[in-house]
Design an enzyme around this catalytic site. Structure first.
Site, short mmCIF file in Angstrom:
data_model
loop_
_atom_site.label_atom_id
_atom_site.label_comp_id
_atom_site.label_asym_id
_atom_site.label_seq_id
_atom_site.Cartn_x
_atom_site.Cartn_y
_atom_site.Cartn_z
N ASN A 90 0.64 -1.16 -0.05
CA ASN A 90 -0.02 0.05 -0.13
C ASN A 90 0.85 1.22 -0.12
OD1 ASN A 90 -1.89 -1.97 0.26
ND2 ASN A 90 -2.47 -1.48 2.42
N HIS A 107 5.81 -0.87 -2.70
CA HIS A 107 5.23 -0.32 -4.02
C HIS A 107 5.49 1.09 -3.97
CE1 HIS A 107 3.02 -4.16 -5.36
NE2 HIS A 107 4.36 -4.24 -5.79
N CYS A 115 12.56 12.12 -8.27
CA CYS A 115 13.06 12.94 -9.59
C CYS A 115 13.30 11.83 -10.57
CB CYS A 115 14.12 13.71 -9.25
SG CYS A 115 14.78 14.28 -10.83
N THR A 174 -4.64 -9.03 0.22
CA THR A 174 -4.26 -9.00 -0.86
C THR A 174 -4.81 -9.69 -1.90
OG1 THR A 174 -2.09 -8.80 -2.15
CG2 THR A 174 -1.89 -9.95 -0.07
N ASN A 199 -8.33 -12.57 4.81
CA ASN A 199 -8.46 -11.75 3.75
C ASN A 199 -10.13 -12.10 3.46
OD1 ASN A 199 -8.27 -10.42 1.46
ND2 ASN A 199 -7.22 -12.11 0.09
N LEU A 200 -10.72 -11.07 2.99
CA LEU A 200 -12.04 -11.14 2.63
C LEU A 200 -12.48 -12.45 1.84
CD1 LEU A 200 -14.81 -9.73 3.49
CD2 LEU A 200 -14.43 -8.39 1.39
C1 BJW Z 1 -10.56 -7.21 1.87
C2 BJW Z 1 -11.54 -6.20 2.19
C3 BJW Z 1 -11.62 -6.23 3.71
C4 BJW Z 1 -11.18 -6.15 0.14
N1 BJW Z 1 -10.84 -6.95 4.73
N2 BJW Z 1 -9.80 -8.08 2.79
C5 BJW Z 1 3.27 -12.73 -16.15
C6 BJW Z 1 3.38 -13.66 -14.98
C7 BJW Z 1 3.97 -13.19 -13.51
C8 BJW Z 1 4.29 -11.68 -13.29
C9 BJW Z 1 4.36 -10.99 -14.30
C10 BJW Z 1 3.60 -11.16 -15.76
N3 BJW Z 1 3.66 -10.34 -16.43
C11 BJW Z 1 4.29 -9.19 -15.75
C12 BJW Z 1 4.48 -9.64 -14.60
C13 BJW Z 1 5.26 -8.72 -13.47
C14 BJW Z 1 3.95 -7.73 -12.88
C15 BJW Z 1 2.93 -8.43 -12.38
O1 BJW Z 1 2.69 -9.27 -11.30
N4 BJW Z 1 1.77 -8.68 -13.51
C16 BJW Z 1 0.56 -9.23 -12.98
C17 BJW Z 1 -0.25 -8.24 -13.34
C18 BJW Z 1 0.60 -10.66 -13.65
N5 BJW Z 1 4.90 -7.10 -11.69
C19 BJW Z 1 5.58 -6.17 -11.83
O2 BJW Z 1 5.76 -5.70 -13.08
C20 BJW Z 1 6.47 -5.69 -10.46
N6 BJW Z 1 7.41 -5.63 -10.71
C21 BJW Z 1 8.54 -6.70 -11.10
O3 BJW Z 1 7.93 -7.93 -11.20
O4 BJW Z 1 9.82 -6.36 -11.34
C22 BJW Z 1 10.65 -7.36 -11.73
C23 BJW Z 1 11.49 -7.94 -10.45
C24 BJW Z 1 10.82 -8.19 -9.25
C25 BJW Z 1 11.69 -8.63 -8.24
C26 BJW Z 1 12.99 -8.61 -8.10
C27 BJW Z 1 13.77 -8.14 -9.04
C28 BJW Z 1 12.68 -7.72 -10.54
C29 BJW Z 1 5.80 -4.53 -10.11
C30 BJW Z 1 4.34 -4.41 -9.77
C31 BJW Z 1 4.11 -2.96 -9.26
C32 BJW Z 1 2.52 -2.89 -8.95
N7 BJW Z 1 1.81 -1.59 -8.71
C33 BJW Z 1 0.71 -1.34 -7.97
C34 BJW Z 1 0.54 0.19 -8.18
C35 BJW Z 1 1.41 0.91 -7.08
C36 BJW Z 1 1.04 2.24 -6.83
C37 BJW Z 1 -0.46 2.37 -6.68
O5 BJW Z 1 -0.89 2.17 -5.46
O6 BJW Z 1 -0.99 3.12 -7.43
O7 BJW Z 1 0.50 -1.77 -6.83
S1 BJW Z 1 -0.69 -2.02 -8.99
C38 BJW Z 1 -1.48 -2.47 -7.63
O8 BJW Z 1 -1.67 -4.07 -7.38
C39 BJW Z 1 -0.71 -1.84 -6.47
C40 BJW Z 1 -1.09 -2.98 -5.41
O9 BJW Z 1 0.07 -2.72 -4.46
C41 BJW Z 1 -1.11 -4.22 -6.20
C42 BJW Z 1 -1.69 -5.48 -5.42
O10 BJW Z 1 -2.98 -5.05 -5.28
P1 BJW Z 1 -3.61 -5.76 -3.84
O11 BJW Z 1 -3.28 -4.83 -2.86
O12 BJW Z 1 -3.66 -6.93 -3.86
O13 BJW Z 1 -5.13 -5.26 -4.20
P2 BJW Z 1 -6.27 -6.02 -4.99
O14 BJW Z 1 -7.21 -4.95 -5.29
O15 BJW Z 1 -5.74 -6.85 -6.18
O16 BJW Z 1 -6.86 -7.08 -3.77
C43 BJW Z 1 -7.48 -6.50 -2.81
C44 BJW Z 1 -7.68 -7.84 -1.56
O17 BJW Z 1 -8.45 -7.26 -0.29
C45 BJW Z 1 -8.90 -8.92 -2.20
O18 BJW Z 1 -8.39 -10.07 -1.96
C46 BJW Z 1 -10.05 -8.46 -1.54
O19 BJW Z 1 -10.74 -9.73 -1.47
C47 BJW Z 1 -9.38 -8.08 -0.20
N8 BJW Z 1 -10.43 -7.10 0.45
N9 BJW Z 1 -11.96 -5.66 1.20
C48 BJW Z 1 -9.97 -7.53 4.15
N10 BJW Z 1 -12.52 -5.30 4.06
#
Ligand code: BJW
Length: 234
Positions: A90, A107, A115, A174, A199-200
């Site tokens: 987050n 993130h 910059c 997540t 998780n939810l």
């Molecule tokens: C509740 C609730 C309640 C609801 N109580 N629970 C193919 C295969 C594998 C990987 C890749 C691929 N193609 C590309 C990739 C890599 C890519 C990736 O993963 N893509 C996928 C889409 C497939 N990843 C990247 O590019 C990352 N970098 C990378 O891999 O670099 C290479 C590397 C890694 C490590 C070492 C060396 C090199 C970067 C990823 C960046 C993600 N950025 C974002 C934006 C950040 C800024 C912003 O906030 O705007 O991050 S995208 C967005 O998703 C944000 C979040 O942090 C992230 C995850 O989302 P999150 O938090 O899980 O939210 P939701 O909405 O998905 O889920 C909510 C959950 O809450 C649900 O489960 C609900 O049930 C629950 N919930 N209410 C409890 N009340």
């Protein structure tokens, strides 16, 4: 025993503080195309749109308060005779606002500016503009200090080390759709940690967890913390 606990948090933990998730039915990715607002290419195409998106989210986050789930994790850090590291995906500051000190924002964070020219960081203004000059190199190359798709998340060395040492790994709110965070459960399991999902709804990686508890974060997280503190005192 002094347990080492690594806690991964996602948007779900802040949902009940009024901050939107990404992939739920009313989530941010139903209103915005992630390719437009969460990739370097989208920022290059239309920086004003991306700045507006993050300026609005910064304002929402500034108006939000930590909920009972954040508060429970702060209590865990204080009361546990052990180590607690929160690795959050987050960009809000609600863990810190609740009182947690050991927080890694993999993130990035809304309250930080970066910059694109010299990688200097500084506290973000409430309203950030692409024409803001960098305080160090003076170039107009300001961007939100967040990690977009295709960029490398922050603190990966620290996270890998912590996962290899963890006794317990907990994933909270997540979806398990985004890597590398989605893989942390496998990494922690490989090194012998007990793995827990709170998780939810079940995440994409639910089958990888040894223990699961489903419900709103404000209910399941305080209960899990109470159980963990009771277990540690035995
Ligand atoms: C509740 C609730 C309640 C609801 N109580 N629970 C193919 C295969 C594998 C990987 C890749 C691929 N193609 C590309 C990739 C890599 C890519 C990736 O993963 N893509 C996928 C889409 C497939 N990843 C990247 O590019 C990352 N970098 C990378 O891999 O670099 C290479 C590397 C890694 C490590 C070492 C060396 C090199 C970067 C990823 C960046 C993600 N950025 C974002 C934006 C950040 C800024 C912003 O906030 O705007 O991050 S995208 C967005 O998703 C944000 C979040 O942090 C992230 C995850 O989302 P999150 O938090 O899980 O939210 P939701 O909405 O998905 O889920 C909510 C959950 O809450 C649900 O489960 C609900 O049930 C629950 N919930 N209410 C409890 N009340």
């Amino acid at each position: 025993m002094t347990p080492k606990i690594v806690i991964l948090t996602g948007a779900g933990i802040s949902a009940e503080s009024g901050l939107g998730t990404f992939r739920d039915v009313d989530g941010l990715w139903t209103k915005y195309d992630l390719n437009d607002v969460a990739t370097p290419e989208g920022f290059a195409r239309n920086p004003e749109l991306v700045m507006d998106f993050y300026n609005a989210r910064r304002a929402n986050a500034a108006a939000a308060s930590p909920n009972a789930a954040h508060a429970a994790l702060a209590r865990l850090e204080v009361d546990l005779q052990g180590e607690v590291l929160i690795v959050t995906q987050n960009v809000d500051g609600l863990h810190e606002a609740a009182g947690n000190r050991n927080v890694l924002h993999m993130h990035g964070a809304l309250d930080s500016a970066l910059c694109n020219a010299c990688e200097h960081r500084w506290p973000a203004p409430a309203v950030m503009s692409v024409t803001d000059p960098c305080p160090r190199c003076k170039q107009q190359a300001t961007r939100p200090d967040v990690v977009w798709f295709g960029e490398i998340p922050y603190g990966m060395d620290v996270i890998s080390e912590a996962l290899s040492q963890a006794d317990v790994f907990v994933s909270i709110g997540t979806s398990g759709e985004v890597y590398p965070a989605a893989n942390f459960v496998a990494e922690a399991d490989h090194f012998g940690a007990h793995t827990v999902e709170l998780n939810l709804d079940p995440s994409a990686g639910v089958s990888r967890f040894a223990e699961t508890r489903f419900g709103p974060a404000t209910e399941v997280v305080p209960q899990w913390v109470a159980d963990e503190l009771a277990r540690a005192q035995k």
